[in-house]
Write an enzyme that holds these catalytic residues in place. Structure first.
Site, mmCIF file in Angstrom:
data_model
loop_
_atom_site.group_PDB
_atom_site.id
_atom_site.type_symbol
_atom_site.label_atom_id
_atom_site.label_comp_id
_atom_site.label_asym_id
_atom_site.label_seq_id
_atom_site.Cartn_x
_atom_site.Cartn_y
_atom_site.Cartn_z
ATOM 1 N N ASP A 1 0.867 -1.166 0.000
ATOM 2 C CA ASP A 1 0.000 0.000 0.000
ATOM 3 C C ASP A 1 0.915 1.232 0.000
ATOM 4 O OD1 ASP A 1 -3.174 0.711 1.645
ATOM 5 O OD2 ASP A 1 -2.050 1.822 0.144
ATOM 6 N N TRP A 2 0.317 2.390 -0.045
ATOM 7 C CA TRP A 2 1.060 3.655 -0.165
ATOM 8 C C TRP A 2 2.085 3.793 0.966
ATOM 9 C CZ3 TRP A 2 0.094 7.688 -3.790
ATOM 10 C CH2 TRP A 2 0.793 8.872 -3.544
#
Ligand code: GLC
Length: 747
Positions: free
Chosen positions: A280-281
């Protein structure tokens, strides 16, 4: 006596294992990948594992793309810019490897559908699949070929802002919805220019964050992981999902992004997942603040070792993998496997043959056909929770007072994760009412500029509008920003002065319909006595207005049913239908409300059961609940046998009759309970559902086929097992009540 019409039997098979036709691994592709990997330098391999954010344009990365140092960009939605970046990758880089271009297309691209928690309330996988196909078409038209969806995190805590993005609390329903979205996005030909690669997220257990606080710690025993949190991901792998995204949470002390047990042992091992895993980010480098890694170099090492093939946004792979290989902390096999998986998806998407986007191929964004589909989805997503005195549906002859901060809030009704939706393409309830009623019938007072507002100076004007109208339509709830990522709430009442406004309006003495737009269940106990009808629209998307107006005036009957429990008060959370019975299950007969407890009550006089003195043990509205403008009668439950042997199937049926005066759709639900097992089982588990539409007086026999495999659960050895013993089975209109039968699995 109404004529009873018997129509055909509606069959449903519990596990319609979708035979997915997405083949990520073919001998032809693997040979091409072998040849490519053979030629690639280490820097080019690391480049494929690197994704950068092009939210402010992809020009800054053109040099890196030309040098083969980037394999993916996200958030570029200008088709000329995407084609330009792709041209550099394909025509100017050494090995001509195309980019995979990602975007959060969660519930629509330009045409915004209801938020996923609303889509789930349709209990209509086919409709969700069709909506996802439209989203894919629109996203592909701007060069996006990969979506970071479906999000399938099971959520049992409505304080958590991201409950908006998933399908609620049940693993069976979430599995059906997630698989439908995967099929919708990817179609049955991932190489089609209309297909998006799907991304199952967030793996895994993200919705179990302590306190409903986003990104927070999760402790989930493996039994619970396998019973509740993993099934939607397995269903999506089986549906052919091409990619998966790791979660932000620390899972039992090991962040999901560095967790080899879930990524290598379960996903890539047990399930033999052949696509690729993206972080994820910045979730790779966030393992430093998690306290799991000392620095970004260790974070890169632990993420690669755990099985994360591509790093989103941060450059720790680019900065440290070469050094980690030199030090022997990583092996070239690990890198080659990651690159192989990424190239597999790029080949499956057809990007090597057709890397560019030809806008002429695509229909206009947010066109009439797409908006019509969004309206139908919005209509089916709305849940009727209260309708005292059959106030709804309304007559066009009635004058209406239209009041509240969400009556005309086009951007807010789109909900969270509507990056590419546009307010000017969003039709509000006020707009739709003005299209539907003659102007003199409408008395509009916003009364509050937004849901959190506290100024009450317009309340008198709103009360006057109510006084001079036949009925009041209140549009209230939460702005889009109050749910979604990082947007958790500790108090779930209607924000601001909305409750106060309801009480002021109630003093006018006119019937009140409350329409709620929100990204989560809200606690409405303080105001329910003041309203006559309640329609829960979640955030209904671009066509929320016309959809709600059709329901208000009976063009259609509401058919939605809740996929998440609505607590009475926040203090009851977590509260979900598929709970265990405990050794002291609560009984209505022994519960005494805190206000009614006599003074000097003897200590054990209140029963020793699992409940709250001040909130009892039942929710405001249970999972599976939703009313209609008609009534449905459930009768004649039939079981094909009182006992089945292991491996056999049981047929369960009931007759459903529309005993009211309006054509409507009912979502018939099948639940089971294993009364005694080697691991305690929930008091009910959803095992099937069927949407049926009946004319007034019409009867339909709904039949479910239940196999012993459907009754399996993760046993003491973590393997799925069905055990002999006694079971209850219900065919029901919600997770409460319904027709109950008994059967057993014979020794
Ligand atoms: C966000 C979200 C994830 C999303 C990604 C890209 O932080 O957690 O769901 O897909 O970043 O926007």
């Amino acid at each position: 006596m109404k004529k009873t019409i018997f129509s055909t039997i509606a069959f449903t098979f519990i596990f319609s294992t979708a035979v997915f036709s997405i083949e990520l691994v073919t001998s032809e592709t693997e040979k091409k990948i072998d040849a490519l990997i053979e030629k690639m330098t280490l820097e080019e391999k690391i480049g494929q594992m690197t994704q950068r954010n092009a939210r402010s344009g992809s020009e800054p990365f053109e040099g890196m793309i030309r040098d083969g140092k980037i394999g993916s960009i996200l958030n570029e939605v200008n088709v000329e810019a995407v084609n330009r970046a792709q041209k550099i990758a394909v025509e100017e880089s050494r090995l001509a490897i195309p980019l995979i271009v990602g975007r959060d297309v969660i519930h629509g691209f330009r045409t915004i559908f209801p938020i996923p928690l609303g889509l789930a309330a349709t209990w209509n996988p086919q409709l969700v699949e069709e909506g996802s196909r439209i989203a894919a078409l629109e996203a592909r038209s701007v060069g996006v070929n990969w979506t970071f969806a479906p999000m399938m995190d099971i959520a049992r805590d409505p304080r958590w802002g991201r409950i908006a993005e998933g399908y609620g609390e049940d693993p069976y329903l979430a599995s059906r919805m997630a698989a439908a979205m995967v099929r919708g996005f990817q179609s049955d030909d991932l190489a089609s220019p209309n297909a998006l690669a799907a991304c199952m997220k967030h793996f895994v257990g993200y919705g179990a964050a302590i306190g409903g606080r986003d990104y927070n710690t999760t402790y989930i025993p493996e039994l619970l992981l396998r019973d509740i949190y993993l099934p939607p991901f397995k269903a999506s792998v089986d549906a052919g999902a091409a990619t998966l995204m790791t979660a932000f949470n620390d899972l039992n002390g090991v962040p999901a992004t560095g967790n080899a047990f879930i990524l290598r042992d379960i996903l890539k091992g047990e399930w033999a997942f052949q696509g690729f895993v993206v972080s994820d980010w910045a979730s790779v480098t966030q393992m430093v603040p998690h306290g799991y890694c000392a620095d970004h170099k260790e974070a890169a090492e632990k993420a690669v070792v755990a099985g994360v093939d591509m790093e989103m946004e941060t450059p720790s792979y680019a900065d440290h993998i070469a050094e980690l290989l030199d030090e022997g902390a990583l092996t070239l096999e690990m890198i080659d496997d990651a690159v192989r998986r990424i190239l597999r998806v790029k080949f499956a998407l057809g990007l090597f043959d057709n890397p560019y986007t030809d806008t002429a191929h695509y229909p206009t964004l947010a066109n009439e056909k797409h908006l019509a589909a969004a309206k139908e989805a919005a209509k089916q997503s709305v849940v009727l929770l209260k309708n005292d005195g059959h106030l709804l549906p309304l007559s066009k002859e009635m004058s209406v007072a239209v009041i509240g901060p969400l009556a005309d809030a086009p951007q807010e009704q789109l909900g969270t994760w509507a990056f590419d939706g546009r307010a000017e393409e969003s039709q509000t309830p006020l707009t739709a009412l003005r299209d539907f009623l003659s102007p003199e019938k409408i008395n509009y007072v916003q009364a509050l500029p937004y849901s959190r507002a506290k100024e009450t100076h317009d309340f008198d004007q709103a009360a006057q509008a109510a006084e001079r109208s036949d009925v009041v339509l209140l549009f209230m709830g939460e702005e889009a920003i109050l749910s979604g990522e990082a947007h958790c709430r500790a108090n779930l009442d209607l924000p601001g002065a909305q409750e106060q406004l309801i009480k002021v309006i109630a003093s006018a003495g006119k019937p009140i319909v409350l329409v709620v737009m929100a990204g989560r269940p809200l606690t409405m106990g303080n105001i329910l006595e003041h309203i006559d009808a309640l329609l829960y629209a979640f955030h209904p998307g671009s066509m929320g207005g016309p959809a709600v107006v059709d329901l208000l005036f009976g063009i259609d009957s509401p058919s939605g049913k809740l996929t998440v429990t609505f607590p009475k008060v926040v203090g009851q959370i977590p509260m979900y239908y598929n709970h265990k019975n405990t050794g002291r299950p609560p009984q209505a007969s022994s519960w005494v409300h805190i206000d009614d407890i006599p003074l000097n009550a003897w200590q054990t006089s209140l029963g020793n059961e699992s409940h709250y003195l001040d909130a009892g043990f039942t929710p405001q509205y249970p999972f599976g609940y939703g009313l209609s403008y008609t009534t449905f009668e459930y009768k004649d439950l039939q079981l094909s046998s009182p006992a089945i042997k292991m491996g056999e199937a049981l047929t369960v049926s009931a007759v459903i009759r529309n005993s009211g005066a309006m054509r409507a759709t009912e979502i018939v639900q099948l639940y089971c309970r294993d009364l005694a097992a080697s691991i305690t089982r929930p008091v009910r588990e959803l095992k099937g559902f069927e949407r049926i539409t009946l004319e007034p007086g019409e009867c339909r026999t709904v039949e479910f086929v239940l196999t012993t495999e459907d009754l399996a659960f993760p046993g003491p050895d973590m393997k799925m097992v069905a055990e002999p013993g006694a079971f209850h089975v219900w065919i029901a209109p919600s997770s409460e009540g319904g027709l109950m039968g008994e059967f057993s699995i014979a020794e």
